[in-house]
Design a protein around this motif. Structure first.
Motif, PDB file in Angstrom:
ATOM      1  N   SER A 105       1.026  -0.793  -0.478  1.00  0.00           N
ATOM      2  CA  SER A 105       0.252  -0.010   0.355  1.00  0.00           C
ATOM      3  C   SER A 105       1.463   1.000   0.178  1.00  0.00           C
ATOM      4  O   SER A 105       0.667   2.315  -0.926  1.00  0.00           O
ATOM      5  CB  SER A 105      -0.787   0.212   1.076  1.00  0.00           C
ATOM      6  N   TYR A 106       1.514   1.144   0.462  1.00  0.00           N
ATOM      7  CA  TYR A 106       2.438   3.095   0.966  1.00  0.00           C
ATOM      8  C   TYR A 106       3.266   2.500  -0.131  1.00  0.00           C
ATOM      9  O   TYR A 106       3.440   4.059  -1.236  1.00  0.00           O
ATOM     10  CB  TYR A 106       4.082   2.924   1.618  1.00  0.00           C
ATOM     11  N   ALA A 107       4.032   1.462  -0.989  1.00  0.00           N
ATOM     12  CA  ALA A 107       4.005   1.350  -2.263  1.00  0.00           C
ATOM     13  C   ALA A 107       3.874   2.350  -3.228  1.00  0.00           C
ATOM     14  O   ALA A 107       4.115   2.859  -4.411  1.00  0.00           O
ATOM     15  CB  ALA A 107       5.125   0.051  -2.922  1.00  0.00           C
ATOM     16  N   LEU A 108       2.676   1.549  -3.363  1.00  0.00           N
ATOM     17  CA  LEU A 108       1.665   2.143  -4.415  1.00  0.00           C
ATOM     18  C   LEU A 108       1.280   4.029  -4.275  1.00  0.00           C
ATOM     19  O   LEU A 108       1.519   4.961  -5.009  1.00  0.00           O
ATOM     20  CB  LEU A 108       0.457   1.403  -4.213  1.00  0.00           C
ATOM     21  N   ASN A 109       1.311   4.353  -3.206  1.00  0.00           N
ATOM     22  CA  ASN A 109       0.603   5.322  -2.914  1.00  0.00           C
ATOM     23  C   ASN A 109       1.925   6.424  -2.545  1.00  0.00           C
ATOM     24  O   ASN A 109       2.247   7.424  -3.078  1.00  0.00           O
ATOM     25  CB  ASN A 109       0.451   5.359  -1.428  1.00  0.00           C
ATOM     26  N   ILE A 110       3.161   5.333  -2.422  1.00  0.00           N
ATOM     27  CA  ILE A 110       4.123   7.435  -2.671  1.00  0.00           C
ATOM     28  C   ILE A 110       4.689   6.788  -3.821  1.00  0.00           C
ATOM     29  O   ILE A 110       5.304   8.368  -4.281  1.00  0.00           O
ATOM     30  CB  ILE A 110       5.993   6.341  -1.390  1.00  0.00           C
ATOM     31  N   ARG A 111       4.873   5.818  -4.620  1.00  0.00           N
ATOM     32  CA  ARG A 111       4.791   6.469  -6.032  1.00  0.00           C
ATOM     33  C   ARG A 111       3.658   7.051  -7.460  1.00  0.00           C
ATOM     34  O   ARG A 111       4.247   7.874  -7.556  1.00  0.00           O
ATOM     35  CB  ARG A 111       4.600   4.625  -6.809  1.00  0.00           C
ATOM     36  N   ALA A 112       2.447   7.245  -6.335  1.00  0.00           N
ATOM     37  CA  ALA A 112       1.290   8.015  -6.775  1.00  0.00           C
ATOM     38  C   ALA A 112       1.361   9.199  -6.690  1.00  0.00           C
ATOM     39  O   ALA A 112       1.705  10.399  -7.032  1.00  0.00           O
ATOM     40  CB  ALA A 112       0.358   7.465  -6.594  1.00  0.00           C
ATOM     41  N   ALA A 113       2.168   9.310  -5.159  1.00  0.00           N
ATOM     42  CA  ALA A 113       2.283  10.982  -4.743  1.00  0.00           C
ATOM     43  C   ALA A 113       3.869  11.839  -5.241  1.00  0.00           C
ATOM     44  O   ALA A 113       3.279  12.663  -6.187  1.00  0.00           O
ATOM     45  CB  ALA A 113       2.610  10.889  -3.303  1.00  0.00           C
ATOM     46  N   VAL A 114       4.578  11.055  -5.592  1.00  0.00           N
ATOM     47  CA  VAL A 114       5.941  11.203  -6.183  1.00  0.00           C
ATOM     48  C   VAL A 114       5.593  11.352  -7.354  1.00  0.00           C
ATOM     49  O   VAL A 114       5.575  12.885  -7.727  1.00  0.00           O
ATOM     50  CB  VAL A 114       7.112  10.810  -6.341  1.00  0.00           C
ATOM     51  N   HIS A 115       4.942  10.763  -8.791  1.00  0.00           N
ATOM     52  CA  HIS A 115       4.646  10.958 -10.209  1.00  0.00           C
ATOM     53  C   HIS A 115       4.030  11.785  -9.860  1.00  0.00           C
ATOM     54  O   HIS A 115       3.618  12.548 -11.100  1.00  0.00           O
ATOM     55  CB  HIS A 115       4.694  10.105 -10.348  1.00  0.00           C
ATOM     56  N   GLU A 116       2.384  12.023  -9.383  1.00  0.00           N
ATOM     57  CA  GLU A 116       1.486  12.668  -9.431  1.00  0.00           C
ATOM     58  C   GLU A 116       1.158  13.557  -9.026  1.00  0.00           C
ATOM     59  O   GLU A 116       0.855  14.908  -9.749  1.00  0.00           O
ATOM     60  CB  GLU A 116       0.152  11.617  -8.908  1.00  0.00           C
ATOM     61  N   VAL A 117       1.986  14.101  -8.013  1.00  0.00           N
ATOM     62  CA  VAL A 117       1.856  15.461  -7.527  1.00  0.00           C
ATOM     63  C   VAL A 117       3.172  15.904  -6.989  1.00  0.00           C
ATOM     64  O   VAL A 117       3.639  16.934  -8.328  1.00  0.00           O
ATOM     65  CB  VAL A 117       1.391  15.078  -5.224  1.00  0.00           C
ATOM     66  N   TRP A 118       4.418  15.864  -6.891  1.00  0.00           N
ATOM     67  CA  TRP A 118       5.745  16.042  -6.278  1.00  0.00           C
ATOM     68  C   TRP A 118       6.768  16.067  -7.727  1.00  0.00           C
ATOM     69  O   TRP A 118       7.130  17.427  -7.688  1.00  0.00           O
ATOM     70  CB  TRP A 118       6.910  15.253  -5.484  1.00  0.00           C
ATOM     71  N   MET A 119       5.578  15.873  -9.186  1.00  0.00           N
ATOM     72  CA  MET A 119       7.507  15.127  -9.980  1.00  0.00           C
ATOM     73  C   MET A 119       6.428  16.413 -11.392  1.00  0.00           C
ATOM     74  O   MET A 119       6.927  17.737 -11.828  1.00  0.00           O
ATOM     75  CB  MET A 119       7.437  13.990 -10.715  1.00  0.00           C
ATOM     76  N   PRO A 120       5.586  16.529 -10.742  1.00  0.00           N
ATOM     77  CA  PRO A 120       4.457  18.016 -11.718  1.00  0.00           C
ATOM     78  C   PRO A 120       4.776  18.743 -10.880  1.00  0.00           C
ATOM     79  O   PRO A 120       5.474  19.920 -11.611  1.00  0.00           O
ATOM     80  CB  PRO A 120       3.302  17.929 -11.341  1.00  0.00           C
ATOM     81  N   ALA A 121       5.352  19.199  -9.786  1.00  0.00           N
ATOM     82  CA  ALA A 121       5.609  20.668  -8.861  1.00  0.00           C
ATOM     83  C   ALA A 121       7.274  20.920  -9.500  1.00  0.00           C
ATOM     84  O   ALA A 121       7.534  21.952  -9.435  1.00  0.00           O
ATOM     85  CB  ALA A 121       5.346  20.804  -7.706  1.00  0.00           C
ATOM     86  N   PHE A 122       7.654  19.728  -9.777  1.00  0.00           N
ATOM     87  CA  PHE A 122       9.682  20.015  -9.352  1.00  0.00           C
ATOM     88  C   PHE A 122       9.718  20.435 -11.074  1.00  0.00           C
ATOM     89  O   PHE A 122      10.656  21.271 -11.302  1.00  0.00           O
ATOM     90  CB  PHE A 122       9.964  18.861  -9.074  1.00  0.00           C
ATOM     91  N   ARG A 123       9.080  19.757 -11.544  1.00  0.00           N
ATOM     92  CA  ARG A 123       9.361  20.009 -13.312  1.00  0.00           C
ATOM     93  C   ARG A 123       8.566  21.014 -13.706  1.00  0.00           C
ATOM     94  O   ARG A 123       9.412  22.209 -14.894  1.00  0.00           O
ATOM     95  CB  ARG A 123       8.090  18.392 -14.125  1.00  0.00           C
ATOM     96  N   ALA A 124       8.239  21.834 -13.053  1.00  0.00           N
ATOM     97  CA  ALA A 124       6.923  23.141 -13.606  1.00  0.00           C
ATOM     98  C   ALA A 124       8.577  24.534 -13.410  1.00  0.00           C
ATOM     99  O   ALA A 124       8.233  25.183 -13.763  1.00  0.00           O
ATOM    100  CB  ALA A 124       6.434  23.601 -12.713  1.00  0.00           C
ATOM    101  N   VAL A 125       9.150  24.135 -12.268  1.00  0.00           N
ATOM    102  CA  VAL A 125      10.397  25.544 -11.550  1.00  0.00           C
ATOM    103  C   VAL A 125      11.106  24.343 -12.612  1.00  0.00           C
ATOM    104  O   VAL A 125      11.973  25.413 -12.979  1.00  0.00           O
ATOM    105  CB  VAL A 125      10.387  24.456  -9.909  1.00  0.00           C
ATOM    106  N   VAL A 126      11.725  23.311 -12.987  1.00  0.00           N
ATOM    107  CA  VAL A 126      13.132  23.150 -13.957  1.00  0.00           C
ATOM    108  C   VAL A 126      12.260  23.975 -14.978  1.00  0.00           C
ATOM    109  O   VAL A 126      13.004  24.747 -15.725  1.00  0.00           O
ATOM    110  CB  VAL A 126      12.741  21.442 -14.194  1.00  0.00           C
ATOM    111  N   ASP A 127      11.016  24.151 -15.775  1.00  0.00           N
ATOM    112  CA  ASP A 127      10.805  24.297 -17.111  1.00  0.00           C
ATOM    113  C   ASP A 127      11.169  26.031 -16.654  1.00  0.00           C
ATOM    114  O   ASP A 127      10.667  26.539 -17.825  1.00  0.00           O
ATOM    115  CB  ASP A 127       9.119  24.029 -17.255  1.00  0.00           C
TER     116      ASP A 127
END
Length: 461
Positions: free
Chosen positions: A127-149
Motif C-alpha cells: 500500500s505504501y509503495a503504491l501510494n508513495i509512487r503515486a504521490a511522487v509521480h502525480e503530485v511532487w514531480m509535476p511541481a518539480f518539473r514546473a520549476v525546472v521548466d
C-alpha cells in the motif's frame, strides 16, 4: 475558553490548498484505500488461481468488487474508524471491511480468502509503495518539473544577457544570466531522472518472509513465484528476500534523491534572494499586496524565503526517514510504522517550497541597468584575460614579459580600474599587435567565453 478544533500542522491549515493533492495518497484515508485495493486484489488472485482452495469468482462480481475499492470514500472511512475503535488494529479493520463488502455482494464463500496467509506488513508495504509512487509521480514531480521548466525558459530567454559573476562575493569573470539559470536546470534535470527511475519494491512473504503458513496450507504451490506474480501485477518490483517487512531501502534511496534535489533548490532560493538584494532581479509588484506593516515601499522576497525554510524542513524529515527506515530490529520492529506516517509531511513541505519557487520565479524581472552598471564598474575582471594572453604570447616567443600574473595583480588587486587605465596598460605591453587589438576590443560585457552556447546543451539532455 479553548479554541475550536484546529489543524496543528500548517500543511493542513494555512497551506492546505498548495499541498492538498498529497493527501489523496499519503493521508490515513489514502493509506486505507490502498490497503482495501491490495486486500481485494489478493483475494481475487487467490480465487482466480485456485489458491488455498478458494472458489472461483464471476468476472462481473470481480469487476464490482474492484469498482467498490476504487470508489473508497466517506462511508468506508467512517466504517473503518468505528471498527478500529474496537479492533485497535488498523489492518484488521480493513480486513473486516472487505469481508463486509463480500457479504453485501453475496460472496460470503470468499470471506476466508480475505487476508489469508498475510501479515499486516504484506498489505502495508504494498500500500505504501503504491501510494508513495503515486504521490511522487502525480503530485511532487509535476511541481518539480514546473520549476525546472521555468528555469529552462529563463536560461533560453537570457542566454546572451551578460552579467558579472561573484565568486566569494567578489567580482569575477563575467558569465551570462542564461548560463547561470541553465546550471541549476541541468543539476535538477539529473535529479529528476534519479527520482523518476527509482525502483519501487514490494514483498509478500508472510510473517517472517519465509512463506511458512503458505506452504503448510497449500504445499503444492511455488510460493516465491506466486508472490512475484502478485506483486508484479500491482506494477511493483518483487523483493524476494525480506524479514516480516520489506526492507525499505528503495524508500531511503528515493527520499535521499528528493532531499538532494531540495538542497539544489535551496541553493537556487538563496541565490535568487541574493540577486534580488543586489538588484539583478527586481520584483514585480502584486496588486493589493503589502510588503511591510510599517514600510509601504517594501516588496519582500517572501516566496524565496518561504521556499528556503520549507526545503530545510523537508530535507531534515526526508533524511530522517532515510536513516530510520533502513533499520529494523531482528525480524521486525514498529519504528517504520510511525516513521512512514510522516512521509506526507516531508513531501508536503517540499511541494510547498516548489509552489513558492514557481510563484516567486514568475514575479521577478531582470534589471538590465543593474547588470550593465555592475559590468561597467568592474573592468578589473579583465585582468585574467590580459595575463592569460601575455602568457600565451610568451609561450609563442612573441614576448619576454616576466611573471605576467604578478604585473596584473599589482595593477588590479584591491584597485578599481576603468577602460582607459586598462587600455593604457595594454598599449604598454611587449606583445604582438594582434594580441593588443584583441584585448582592446574586450569589455566586461563581451568577456563571457562560450557561456551563451552552453545554454544550448540543455536541449541535448
Amino acid at each position: 475558553m479553548p479554541l475550536p478544533t484546529q489543524p496543528l500542522s500548517p500543511l493542513d491549515g494555512r497551506y492546505q490548498a498548495q499541498v492538498g493533492g498529497l493527501a489523496e495518497h499519503l493521508s490515513e484515508a489514502g493509506l486505507n484505500r490502498a490497503r482495501v485495493h491490495v486486500e481485494v486484489e489478493w483475494l481475487l488472485w487467490c480465487a482466480q488461481h485456485g489458491l488455498f482452495g478458494a472458489p472461483s469468482i464471476e468476472q462481473a462480481d470481480a469487476d464490482a468488487l474492484r469498482q467498490w475499492a476504487r470508489e473508497f470514500g466517506a462511508a468506508e472511512i467512517e466504517w473503518l474508524a468505528a471498527k478500529e475503535a474496537v479492533t485497535r488494529h488498523d489492518v484488521k479493520a480493513v480486513e473486516y471491511l472487505v469481508r463486509d463488502r463480500l457479504a453485501q455482494q453475496g460472496l460470503e464463500r470468499l470471506s476466508e480468502a480475505v487476508h489469508i496467509a498475510c501479515t499486516s506488513e504484506d498489505i502495508n508495504n504494498l500500500s505504501y509503495a503504491l501510494n508513495i509512487r503515486a504521490a511522487v509521480h502525480e503530485v511532487w514531480m509535476p511541481a518539480f518539473r514546473a520549476v525546472v521548466d521555468q528555469l529552462r525558459e529563463l536560461a533560453v530567454t537570457h542566454r546572451d544577457r551578460p552579467m558579472l559573476s561573484l565568486t566569494h562575493g567578489q567580482p569575477a569573470t563575467p558569465t551570462t544570466l542564461g548560463k547561470e539559470m541553465a546550471v541549476v536546470a541541468w543539476r535538477l534535470e539529473r535529479q529528476a531522472r534519479r527520482v523518476e527511475s527509482a525502483e519501487v519494491l514490494g514483498k509478500f512473504a508472510g510473517a517472517t518472509g519465509t512463506f511458512s503458513a503458505h506452504v503448510v496450507a497449500e504445499p503444492s504451490a511455488d510460493w516465491p513465484q506466486v508472490a512475484e506474480g502478485f506483486v508484479s501485477s500491482l506494477g511493483l518490483t518483487w523483493n524476494p528476500l525480506t524479514t516480516q517487512i520489506e526492507s525499505h531501502d528503495w524508500q531511503a534511496e528515493l527520499f535521499g534523491a528528493i532531499s538532494h534535489a531540495g538542497r539544489i533548490l535551496h541553493n537556487l532560493a538563496t541565490d535568487v534572494w541574493t540577486y534580488i538584494m543586489l538588484g539583478t532581479f527586481t520584483q514585480i509588484p502584486v496588486a493589493g499586496a503589502t510588503g511591510s506593516s510599517t514600510m509601504p515601499h517594501k516588496i519582500n522576497p517572501i516566496r524565496f524565503e518561504n521556499a528556503e525554510a520549507n526545503l530545510e524542513i523537508a530535507s531534515a524529515l526526508l533524511d530522517s526517514l532515510s536513516a530510520t527506515l533502513v533499520t529494523s530490529r531482528l525480524q521486525r520492529d514498529l519504528t517504520d510504522s510511525s516513521t512512514q506516517r510522516n512521509i506526507g509531511v516531508a513531501l508536503g513541505h517540499s511541494v510547498l517550497a516548489l509552489d513558492n519557487l514557481r510563484r516567486g520565479l514568475g514575479e521577478i524581472a531582470v534589471s538590465d541597468a543593474a547588470l550593465d552598471a555592475a559590468l561597467d564598474g568592474n573592468w578589473e575582471v579583465l585582468a585574467e584575460a590580459v595575463q592569460t594572453v601575455i602568457r600565451a604570447e610568451v609561450l609563442a616567443g612573441r614576448s619576454s614579459i616576466a611573471d605576467p600574473y604578478a604585473q596584473l595583480k599589482e595593477l588590479t588587486r584591491g584597485h578599481r580600474i576603468g577602460a582607459e587605465e586598462l587600455a593604457a596598460f595594454v598599449d604598454g605591453l611587449d606583445i604582438s599587435d594582434e594580441a593588443k587589438q584583441r584585448l582592446r576590443r574586450l569589455t566586461p560585457a563581451t568577456y563571457t567565453g562560450v557561456a551563451a552556447d552552453l545554454v544550448d546543451r540543455l536541449d541535448r539532455r
